[in-house]
Design a protein around this motif. Structure first.
Motif, PDB file in Angstrom:
ATOM      1  N   LEU A 186       0.639  -1.200   0.251  1.00 39.11           N
ATOM      2  CA  LEU A 186      -0.167   0.032  -0.010  1.00 39.11           C
ATOM      3  C   LEU A 186       0.676   1.185  -0.090  1.00 39.11           C
ATOM      4  O   LEU A 186       0.726   2.221  -0.698  1.00 39.11           O
ATOM      5  CB  LEU A 186      -0.937  -0.054   1.258  1.00 39.11           C
ATOM      6  CG  LEU A 186      -2.080   1.126   1.277  1.00 39.11           C
ATOM      7  CD1 LEU A 186      -2.967   0.772   0.139  1.00 39.11           C
ATOM      8  CD2 LEU A 186      -3.033   0.907   2.642  1.00 39.11           C
ATOM      9  N   ARG A 187       1.910   1.323   0.783  1.00 40.24           N
ATOM     10  CA  ARG A 187       2.831   2.610   0.776  1.00 40.24           C
ATOM     11  C   ARG A 187       3.433   2.599  -0.787  1.00 40.24           C
ATOM     12  O   ARG A 187       3.403   3.877  -1.031  1.00 40.24           O
ATOM     13  CB  ARG A 187       3.988   2.287   1.842  1.00 40.24           C
ATOM     14  CG  ARG A 187       4.955   3.371   1.914  1.00 40.24           C
ATOM     15  CD  ARG A 187       5.722   3.077   3.138  1.00 40.24           C
ATOM     16  NE  ARG A 187       6.647   4.149   3.137  1.00 40.24           N
ATOM     17  CZ  ARG A 187       7.792   4.511   3.967  1.00 40.24           C
ATOM     18  NH1 ARG A 187       7.922   3.454   4.819  1.00 40.24           N
ATOM     19  NH2 ARG A 187       8.749   5.452   3.806  1.00 40.24           N
ATOM     20  N   GLN A 214       5.022   5.822  -3.897  1.00 39.95           N
ATOM     21  CA  GLN A 214       6.149   5.012  -4.814  1.00 39.95           C
ATOM     22  C   GLN A 214       7.318   4.759  -4.056  1.00 39.95           C
ATOM     23  O   GLN A 214       7.014   4.464  -2.761  1.00 39.95           O
ATOM     24  CB  GLN A 214       6.192   6.004  -6.115  1.00 39.95           C
ATOM     25  CG  GLN A 214       5.174   6.043  -7.176  1.00 39.95           C
ATOM     26  CD  GLN A 214       5.055   4.419  -7.740  1.00 39.95           C
ATOM     27  OE1 GLN A 214       6.007   3.799  -7.909  1.00 39.95           O
ATOM     28  NE2 GLN A 214       3.739   4.212  -8.251  1.00 39.95           N
ATOM     29  N   ALA A 215       8.611   4.982  -4.458  1.00 39.12           N
ATOM     30  CA  ALA A 215       9.610   4.916  -3.760  1.00 39.12           C
ATOM     31  C   ALA A 215      10.238   6.026  -3.219  1.00 39.12           C
ATOM     32  O   ALA A 215      11.375   6.359  -3.216  1.00 39.12           O
ATOM     33  CB  ALA A 215      10.574   4.301  -4.661  1.00 39.12           C
ATOM     34  N   GLN A 222      13.506   9.061   4.508  1.00 39.99           N
ATOM     35  CA  GLN A 222      14.232  10.277   5.381  1.00 39.99           C
ATOM     36  C   GLN A 222      13.262  11.366   5.050  1.00 39.99           C
ATOM     37  O   GLN A 222      13.334  12.416   5.650  1.00 39.99           O
ATOM     38  CB  GLN A 222      15.508  10.313   5.307  1.00 39.99           C
ATOM     39  CG  GLN A 222      16.157  10.616   3.813  1.00 39.99           C
ATOM     40  CD  GLN A 222      16.124   9.315   2.874  1.00 39.99           C
ATOM     41  OE1 GLN A 222      15.852   8.288   3.163  1.00 39.99           O
ATOM     42  NE2 GLN A 222      17.128   9.582   2.048  1.00 39.99           N
ATOM     43  N   HIS A 223      12.658  11.401   3.812  1.00 41.28           N
ATOM     44  CA  HIS A 223      11.765  12.692   3.367  1.00 41.28           C
ATOM     45  C   HIS A 223      10.445  12.512   3.546  1.00 41.28           C
ATOM     46  O   HIS A 223       9.578  13.106   2.992  1.00 41.28           O
ATOM     47  CB  HIS A 223      12.155  12.941   1.872  1.00 41.28           C
ATOM     48  CG  HIS A 223      13.624  13.373   1.685  1.00 41.28           C
ATOM     49  ND1 HIS A 223      14.133  14.408   2.622  1.00 41.28           N
ATOM     50  CD2 HIS A 223      14.524  13.051   0.890  1.00 41.28           C
ATOM     51  CE1 HIS A 223      15.457  14.634   2.016  1.00 41.28           C
ATOM     52  NE2 HIS A 223      15.715  13.407   1.173  1.00 41.28           N
ATOM     53  N   MET A 224       9.965  11.130   4.163  1.00 40.98           N
ATOM     54  CA  MET A 224       8.392  11.097   4.304  1.00 40.98           C
ATOM     55  C   MET A 224       7.845  12.111   4.932  1.00 40.98           C
ATOM     56  O   MET A 224       6.593  12.499   5.020  1.00 40.98           O
ATOM     57  CB  MET A 224       8.084   9.636   4.866  1.00 40.98           C
ATOM     58  CG  MET A 224       8.238   8.550   4.061  1.00 40.98           C
ATOM     59  SD  MET A 224       7.092   8.579   2.684  1.00 40.98           S
ATOM     60  CE  MET A 224       5.531   8.728   3.560  1.00 40.98           C
ATOM     61  N   TRP A 225       8.326  12.824   5.801  1.00 43.18           N
ATOM     62  CA  TRP A 225       7.850  13.885   6.833  1.00 43.18           C
ATOM     63  C   TRP A 225       7.234  14.937   5.838  1.00 43.18           C
ATOM     64  O   TRP A 225       6.336  15.902   6.174  1.00 43.18           O
ATOM     65  CB  TRP A 225       8.989  14.379   7.776  1.00 43.18           C
ATOM     66  CG  TRP A 225      10.074  14.965   7.106  1.00 43.18           C
ATOM     67  CD1 TRP A 225      11.343  14.572   6.834  1.00 43.18           C
ATOM     68  CD2 TRP A 225      10.349  16.300   6.815  1.00 43.18           C
ATOM     69  NE1 TRP A 225      12.225  15.308   6.162  1.00 43.18           N
ATOM     70  CE2 TRP A 225      11.672  16.608   6.131  1.00 43.18           C
ATOM     71  CE3 TRP A 225       9.422  17.631   6.943  1.00 43.18           C
ATOM     72  CZ2 TRP A 225      11.867  17.957   5.780  1.00 43.18           C
ATOM     73  CZ3 TRP A 225       9.666  18.873   6.141  1.00 43.18           C
ATOM     74  CH2 TRP A 225      11.015  18.816   5.912  1.00 43.18           C
ATOM     75  N   ARG A 226       7.852  15.051   4.653  1.00 43.48           N
ATOM     76  CA  ARG A 226       7.451  16.158   3.542  1.00 43.48           C
ATOM     77  C   ARG A 226       6.164  15.991   3.229  1.00 43.48           C
ATOM     78  O   ARG A 226       4.992  16.771   3.086  1.00 43.48           O
ATOM     79  CB  ARG A 226       8.370  16.456   2.398  1.00 43.48           C
ATOM     80  CG  ARG A 226       9.659  16.631   2.758  1.00 43.48           C
ATOM     81  CD  ARG A 226      10.689  16.730   1.629  1.00 43.48           C
ATOM     82  NE  ARG A 226      12.131  16.903   1.869  1.00 43.48           N
ATOM     83  CZ  ARG A 226      12.697  17.901   1.698  1.00 43.48           C
ATOM     84  NH1 ARG A 226      11.925  19.093   1.272  1.00 43.48           N
ATOM     85  NH2 ARG A 226      13.878  18.176   1.819  1.00 43.48           N
ATOM     86  N   VAL A 227       5.720  14.796   3.047  1.00 38.31           N
ATOM     87  CA  VAL A 227       4.367  14.166   2.653  1.00 38.31           C
ATOM     88  C   VAL A 227       3.464  14.543   3.701  1.00 38.31           C
ATOM     89  O   VAL A 227       2.076  15.256   3.385  1.00 38.31           O
ATOM     90  CB  VAL A 227       4.376  12.594   2.475  1.00 38.31           C
ATOM     91  CG1 VAL A 227       3.003  12.207   1.998  1.00 38.31           C
ATOM     92  CG2 VAL A 227       5.163  12.560   1.008  1.00 38.31           C
ATOM     93  N   TRP A 228       3.813  14.045   5.114  1.00 35.93           N
ATOM     94  CA  TRP A 228       2.834  14.316   5.972  1.00 35.93           C
ATOM     95  C   TRP A 228       2.494  15.881   6.253  1.00 35.93           C
ATOM     96  O   TRP A 228       1.515  16.286   6.579  1.00 35.93           O
ATOM     97  CB  TRP A 228       3.297  13.787   7.334  1.00 35.93           C
ATOM     98  CG  TRP A 228       3.091  12.234   7.365  1.00 35.93           C
ATOM     99  CD1 TRP A 228       4.250  11.287   7.079  1.00 35.93           C
ATOM    100  CD2 TRP A 228       2.044  11.603   6.993  1.00 35.93           C
ATOM    101  NE1 TRP A 228       3.703   9.865   7.303  1.00 35.93           N
ATOM    102  CE2 TRP A 228       2.407  10.149   7.256  1.00 35.93           C
ATOM    103  CE3 TRP A 228       0.483  11.917   7.300  1.00 35.93           C
ATOM    104  CZ2 TRP A 228       1.407   9.145   7.026  1.00 35.93           C
ATOM    105  CZ3 TRP A 228      -0.438  10.665   6.922  1.00 35.93           C
ATOM    106  CH2 TRP A 228       0.177   9.335   6.944  1.00 35.93           C
TER     107      TRP A 228
END
Length: 240
Positions: free
Chosen positions: A75-76, A81-82, A86-92
């Motif tokens: 699901l992730r 995608q890929a 370390q940059h997932m905080w930008r999405v949130w």
């Protein structure tokens, strides 16, 4: 002391308020679904198409040959995608900005209104009826048919009981619609803490599934986003 009664004279030219038209689901169906022979034919054809569509869609979903655990496991990957961890905080943060601005806009623009218990419980009963209908007509295994039908009847029965308990108060529009939306959002976020998703069994491969709870990296961000939305709405009510 005798009670005095006011008797209206029967005047030939007098006009009185008309009686309210009959209401109810039977009257609605008669006027909208079975008013003419052509309407009856269209209703029957539409019902057959709807039932066939429900059976096809939910039969496809519930088919044991479908490997849905492959979807939940990836699901992730399907969502971001890929994207680097370390940059997932930008999405949130991006989602948080949208949530905060939406909550502020709702507060500043005074969006929302009030609904009645009658309408609210009517929607609950409609949802329960839909779930029960799916359970009755969908091409599920027998156990799933019984489960879906039972859940639908329970939801519809709960809505009916609440309406009966409210009595005449159910007609008063005194329930804020935003409060209803907030309650639904709280329920959705709370469900993340008890939801179990199917994943491939590590011992037998992808065609066999087991269940596990959602990761904290999913549950905590949504909880914080919900809190941020409520705080932003509260601030918006102060500055409007």
């Amino acid at each position: 002391m005798a009670e005095s009664k006011i008797v209206l004279p029967d005047l030939p030219g007098a006009e009185y308020a008309p009686e309210p038209p009959p209401q109810g689901p039977v009257v609605w169906m008669k006027e909208n679904l079975f008013s003419t022979p052509f309407s009856v034919i269209l209703t029957i054809i539409g019902t057959i198409i709807a039932v066939g569509s429900l059976r096809g869609v939910f039969g496809f979903v519930a088919n044991p040959e479908r490997i849905w655990q492959a979807v939940t496991t990836n699901l992730r990957l399907l969502m971001v995608q890929a994207y680097p961890d370390q940059h997932m905080w930008r999405v949130w943060v991006s989602i948080g900005v949208v949530v905060v601005l939406t909550a502020l806009s709702l507060a500043v623009w005074r969006v929302g209104g009030r609904t009645s218990g009658r309408k609210l419980t009517g929607n609950v009963m409609a949802v329960g009826g839909l779930i029960a209908t799916i359970g009755l007509v969908a091409a599920f295994p027998f156990e799933m048919n019984v489960t879906w039908t039972g859940i639908g009847l329970a939801v519809a029965g709960l809505g009916y009981m609440v309406r009966r308990m409210m009595g005449d108060r159910a007609k008063i529009e005194n329930i804020p619609t935003l409060a209803v939306v907030a309650g639904l959002l709280i329920g959705l976020v709370a469900s993340l803490w008890v939801l179990q998703v199917p994943v491939p069994d590590p011992d037998t491969g992808i065609r066999a599934a087991t269940t596990e709870p959602l990761a904290n990296t999913t549950r905590f961000p949504w909880m914080f986003l919900l809190i941020a939305g409520f705080v932003a709405y509260g601030l918006g009510t102060r500055i409007r």
